[in-house]
Structures are given as structure tokens and as C-alpha cells.
Design a protein around this motif. Structure first.
Motif, PDB file in Angstrom:
ATOM      1  N   PRO A  12      -9.518  58.728 -40.925  1.00 39.11           N
ATOM      2  CA  PRO A  12      -9.457  60.071 -41.502  1.00 39.11           C
ATOM      3  C   PRO A  12      -8.189  60.297 -42.325  1.00 39.11           C
ATOM      4  O   PRO A  12      -8.234  60.897 -43.392  1.00 39.11           O
ATOM      5  CB  PRO A  12      -9.479  60.989 -40.273  1.00 39.11           C
ATOM      6  CG  PRO A  12     -10.182  60.213 -39.240  1.00 39.11           C
ATOM      7  CD  PRO A  12      -9.839  58.784 -39.490  1.00 39.11           C
ATOM      8  N   ARG A  13      -7.077  59.770 -41.841  1.00 36.23           N
ATOM      9  CA  ARG A  13      -5.826  59.943 -42.575  1.00 36.23           C
ATOM     10  C   ARG A  13      -5.904  59.250 -43.938  1.00 36.23           C
ATOM     11  O   ARG A  13      -5.519  59.811 -44.958  1.00 36.23           O
ATOM     12  CB  ARG A  13      -4.666  59.361 -41.756  1.00 36.23           C
ATOM     13  CG  ARG A  13      -3.307  59.618 -42.368  1.00 36.23           C
ATOM     14  CD  ARG A  13      -2.239  58.855 -41.623  1.00 36.23           C
ATOM     15  NE  ARG A  13      -2.241  59.161 -40.198  1.00 36.23           N
ATOM     16  CZ  ARG A  13      -1.726  60.269 -39.683  1.00 36.23           C
ATOM     17  NH1 ARG A  13      -1.158  61.142 -40.465  1.00 36.23           N
ATOM     18  NH2 ARG A  13      -1.777  60.480 -38.388  1.00 36.23           N
TER      19      ARG A  13
ATOM     20  N   ALA B   3     -18.601  57.522 -36.518  1.00 39.43           N
ATOM     21  CA  ALA B   3     -17.373  58.157 -36.990  1.00 39.43           C
ATOM     22  C   ALA B   3     -16.252  57.830 -36.015  1.00 39.43           C
ATOM     23  O   ALA B   3     -15.694  56.757 -36.033  1.00 39.43           O
ATOM     24  CB  ALA B   3     -17.564  59.648 -37.104  1.00 39.43           C
ATOM     25  N   VAL B   4     -15.973  58.712 -35.140  1.00 41.58           N
ATOM     26  CA  VAL B   4     -14.942  58.446 -34.148  1.00 41.58           C
ATOM     27  C   VAL B   4     -15.577  58.655 -32.793  1.00 41.58           C
ATOM     28  O   VAL B   4     -16.256  59.648 -32.567  1.00 41.58           O
ATOM     29  CB  VAL B   4     -13.749  59.403 -34.335  1.00 41.58           C
ATOM     30  CG1 VAL B   4     -12.742  59.213 -33.218  1.00 41.58           C
ATOM     31  CG2 VAL B   4     -13.108  59.151 -35.680  1.00 41.58           C
ATOM     32  N   PRO B  15     -14.150  67.105 -32.861  1.00 40.58           N
ATOM     33  CA  PRO B  15     -14.434  67.405 -34.261  1.00 40.58           C
ATOM     34  C   PRO B  15     -15.377  66.405 -34.919  1.00 40.58           C
ATOM     35  O   PRO B  15     -16.071  66.744 -35.883  1.00 40.58           O
ATOM     36  CB  PRO B  15     -13.069  67.368 -34.933  1.00 40.58           C
ATOM     37  CG  PRO B  15     -12.070  67.071 -33.899  1.00 40.58           C
ATOM     38  CD  PRO B  15     -12.733  66.918 -32.590  1.00 40.58           C
ATOM     39  N   ALA B  16     -15.447  65.186 -34.389  1.00 40.52           N
ATOM     40  CA  ALA B  16     -16.324  64.176 -34.983  1.00 40.52           C
ATOM     41  C   ALA B  16     -17.786  64.585 -34.885  1.00 40.52           C
ATOM     42  O   ALA B  16     -18.622  64.176 -35.686  1.00 40.52           O
ATOM     43  CB  ALA B  16     -16.111  62.834 -34.298  1.00 40.52           C
ATOM     44  N   ASN B  17     -18.106  65.423 -33.865  1.00 37.95           N
ATOM     45  CA  ASN B  17     -19.488  65.871 -33.698  1.00 37.95           C
ATOM     46  C   ASN B  17     -19.961  66.731 -34.855  1.00 37.95           C
ATOM     47  O   ASN B  17     -21.140  66.800 -35.151  1.00 37.95           O
ATOM     48  CB  ASN B  17     -19.631  66.682 -32.396  1.00 37.95           C
ATOM     49  CG  ASN B  17     -19.600  65.752 -31.202  1.00 37.95           C
ATOM     50  OD1 ASN B  17     -19.791  64.551 -31.356  1.00 37.95           O
ATOM     51  ND2 ASN B  17     -19.339  66.299 -30.032  1.00 37.95           N
ATOM     52  N   ARG B 108      -6.063  65.485 -33.502  1.00 36.36           N
ATOM     53  CA  ARG B 108      -6.500  65.072 -32.167  1.00 36.36           C
ATOM     54  C   ARG B 108      -6.021  63.649 -31.849  1.00 36.36           C
ATOM     55  O   ARG B 108      -5.568  63.387 -30.736  1.00 36.36           O
ATOM     56  CB  ARG B 108      -8.022  65.122 -32.113  1.00 36.36           C
ATOM     57  CG  ARG B 108      -8.551  65.036 -30.718  1.00 36.36           C
ATOM     58  CD  ARG B 108      -9.960  65.543 -30.680  1.00 36.36           C
ATOM     59  NE  ARG B 108     -10.492  65.374 -29.359  1.00 36.36           N
ATOM     60  CZ  ARG B 108     -11.033  66.351 -28.660  1.00 36.36           C
ATOM     61  NH1 ARG B 108     -11.115  67.545 -29.152  1.00 36.36           N
ATOM     62  NH2 ARG B 108     -11.505  66.124 -27.468  1.00 36.36           N
ATOM     63  N   VAL B 109      -6.126  62.778 -32.855  1.00 40.99           N
ATOM     64  CA  VAL B 109      -5.675  61.395 -32.653  1.00 40.99           C
ATOM     65  C   VAL B 109      -4.167  61.374 -32.421  1.00 40.99           C
ATOM     66  O   VAL B 109      -3.660  60.654 -31.566  1.00 40.99           O
ATOM     67  CB  VAL B 109      -6.057  60.524 -33.874  1.00 40.99           C
ATOM     68  CG1 VAL B 109      -5.380  59.164 -33.811  1.00 40.99           C
ATOM     69  CG2 VAL B 109      -7.563  60.348 -33.938  1.00 40.99           C
TER      70      VAL B 109
END
Lengths: 230, 112
Positions: A12-13, B3-4, B15-17, B108-109
Motif C-alpha cells: 500500500p505504501r 490484498a492483505v 480496511p482490506a475488507n 494499521r501495518v
């Protein structure tokens, strides 16, 4: 950029960074800052002879003089409208040639709106002093700054600030800040340089020449930078 | 599309949902970003910037057009055919939502 979807958690970054880079590249392609500055320099220079020849000067036996810059009132509103129209036209044409649209319209509209501010402010001050006595003592400094702000050269600075925001251009923001300091705080744009070095007409013309030269130098500088980037 | 990933109890809030299958794709996000910034963009410009073949770009544009995120307008300039792409209001919202979700994902990460 590839057609892959995001494979990893740290993507994402990178994705956001790529999107920012893309948006920045588009903004760079859309920029025609030098054209805006060149057009504004041209209308500033063209105003000088109008101001010079249309100025009414009446000198009294005690050596004091009165002057009225009626030419400015008739020259600037149509000139700025034409200038902002021309700038919008050149921006749209250049962007279209590169395969892009552009968002210069808010700039052109603001330019047109600020055009009205100058004659409106002139009229308001004129009407005020018709029914109120002129103060005996020196006018406060803020009055001169406000007076210079609503004059065409100040309004040019305000619209350039808007252009800097639209183009997200720090360089134009810095240039415009310097220009505004010059025309609001340094140069006597509204009352001109005085005797003994200058007559009334020349005293009014010199600050305009300086403002025009600054805009012209800005145009040359932004043009050179743009050519280097492409 | 993967995604994640996250644990089951986190899924509802993750948020990936919320990531949109149509928008959440590098090229399509690139198309939406450029179109948002430019207001209107020509096919050739997108192809050059995104380094795609005409066929590949066309496929992505079709997906976005079918989802109502962009409008495609074909015309001529002189004898040369030109295709212009504009972002719809739905497209602008989808892009803003997706960027918001990506930022949340990054936050979040980083929190972990």
C-alpha cells in the motif's frame, strides 16, 4: 507500473507513492506558469503609457500638485479580463496538445472577479472622501497596504497565489510572496516615487516598470526551469 | 485478488475488507489518479504514462467504464481519432475511498 494486484502487506505504501508520483507528473505537464507571468508582465508594461498620458496633473502656485489616474480605471478592468482569458486559453491549448485537461478555469474566474475589486474600491474611496473630510494627519500604514492590495498589481499577486495553489507549486508560491512584498510593502504603487528625483508621471511609472520587470524575470525563470524538466 | 490477510477476529474491521475489486488494481488506480488530476485525459497519454499496450489499456478502461467510474468519449481532431477519458462522480468517490482505505491499511501495518 504493472498490471499486478497487491501481493504484499508493504505494498500500500509503494502504491500510494506511485499514485502521488503519477499525479505530480500530470501537474508538471499541465504547468504553464511562465505564460501566465508573461501575459501579466505584458499588461503591466502596456499600462504605463496609458497611465502616463491619461493622468491629469494640476499644480498650484505653492508648488503642491494634484493628480488623477483616470486612465488606470479605464485600462485595467478590460485589460485584466483579456489577460486572464488569454492565460486560460493558452493553458487549455497546451494541456490539450499534451492529451490532458486542466483546471485553470477557477484561476480565470478569480482573475475576472478580482478585476471588479479595483474599480469598486476606487469608487468606494472616491465616494467616501466626497462626503468626509480628508484627515489632516498622516494616514495609517495599513491604509497604504490595503490601498496597494486592491490596486491591479496587488490583485495580480492574489490571483498568482491561487494559481500556485491550483498547480501545487511551491516555487510559484515563493515567487508570488516576494512579488506581493514588493508591491505591497516596498514599492509606492499607489502614490509613486516623489520629488526631487522624479516628476509625478515618472514617479508613478517607475514602480510599474519594476513590477513588470519582476513578472518578466519570473516568466523567464519558470520557462527555463520548465525547459530543463522536459 | 489477495490484498492483505488478517486474523478472523480482525476481518470485520480490517480496511482490506473494504477494498474495491474494480478499483484496487495498480493500473486502474493509475488511470483514476491521472484522470482525477487532469480532469480529462487522452488515451495516448495514459498509454505512455502507464507503459501499457493499447489492448491492455483498453481492457482496463472497459472495466472502469462498465463500473460507471469513467466516461469514454471518442472523436476526431482533423483526421486523427482521439479518445478522451473523464472521471465520473462515482469514479472520484471510488478513488478517494480507495486511497483512504490504503492509508488506513498503512497505519494499521505501522501500528503492529
Amino acid at each position: 507500473m504493472t498490471a499486478d494486484s497487491m501481493p504484499a502487506a508493504n505494498d500500500p505504501r509503494r502504491l500510494l507513492s506511485e499514485l502521488r508520483a503519477l499525479a505530480h507528473r500530470v501537474r508538471l505537464e499541465q504547468r504553464m506558469t511562465w505564460v501566465a507571468l508573461l501575459v501579466l508582465a505584458a499588461v503591466t508594461f502596456a499600462a504605463i503609457p496609458v497611465d502616463w498620458f491619461a493622468m491629469q496633473v494640476r499644480c498650484h502656485p505653492d508648488g503642491s500638485c494634484e493628480f488623477a489616474r483616470q486612465g488606470m480605471l479605464y485600462y485595467w478592468p478590460p485589460a485584466t479580463l483579456l489577460a486572464y482569458g488569454a492565460i486560460a486559453f493558452f493553458y487549455l491549448r497546451a494541456a490539450r496538445a499534451r492529451g490532458l485537461g486542466t483546471r485553470v478555469l477557477p484561476y480565470a474566474i478569480t482573475g475576472a472577479v478580482t478585476t471588479v475589486v479595483f474599480p469598486a474600491a476606487w469608487l468606494a474611496v472616491h465616494l467616501y472622501f466626497q462626503s468626509h473630510p480628508y484627515p489632516d494627519g498622516p494616514l495609517p500604514y495599513w491604509y497604504f497596504v490595503l490601498d496597494r492590495l486592491v490596486m491591479p498589481w496587488g490583485m495580480i499577486g492574489v490571483t498568482l497565489l491561487l494559481l500556485a495553489w491550483l498547480e501545487r507549486s511551491l516555487a510559484l508560491l515563493l515567487f508570488t510572496s516576494g512579488y506581493l512584498v514588493l508591491v505591497l510593502l516596498v514599492l509606492p504603487m499607489s502614490d509613486g516615487f516623489g520629488a526631487p528625483h522624479f516628476g509625478i508621471r515618472a514617479g508613478m511609472a517607475v514602480p510599474q516598470v519594476i513590477a513588470g520587470v519582476v513578472l518578466l524575470l519570473g516568466a523567464a525563470g519558470f520557462r527555463a526551469v520548465q525547459r530543463r524538466h522536459r | 485478488m489477495t490484498a492483505v490477510t488478517g486474523t478472523h477476529d480482525e476481518d470485520a474491521a480490517h480496511p482490506a475488507n473494504g477494498l474495491d475489486e474494480v478499483v484496487h488494481q495498480r493500473v486502474r488506480l493509475g488511470i483514476l489518479t491521472i484522470t482525477h488530476e487532469a480532469r480529462r485525459v487522452e488515451f495516448g497519454y495514459l498509454r505512455t504514462q502507464l507503459e501499457l499496450t493499447a489492448g491492455n489499456l483498453s481492457k482496463h478502461l472497459s472495466v472502469l467504464e462498465e463500473a460507471g467510474l469513467i466516461e469514454v468519449e471518442k472523436g476526431y481532431e482533423g483526421r486523427r481519432g482521439r479518445t478522451w477519458i473523464t472521471l465520473t462522480a462515482l469514479g472520484a468517490k471510488a478513488l478517494a475511498d480507495e486511497i483512504g482505505r490504503l492509508k488506513k491499511l498503512i497505519a494499521r501495518v505501522e501500528d503492529r
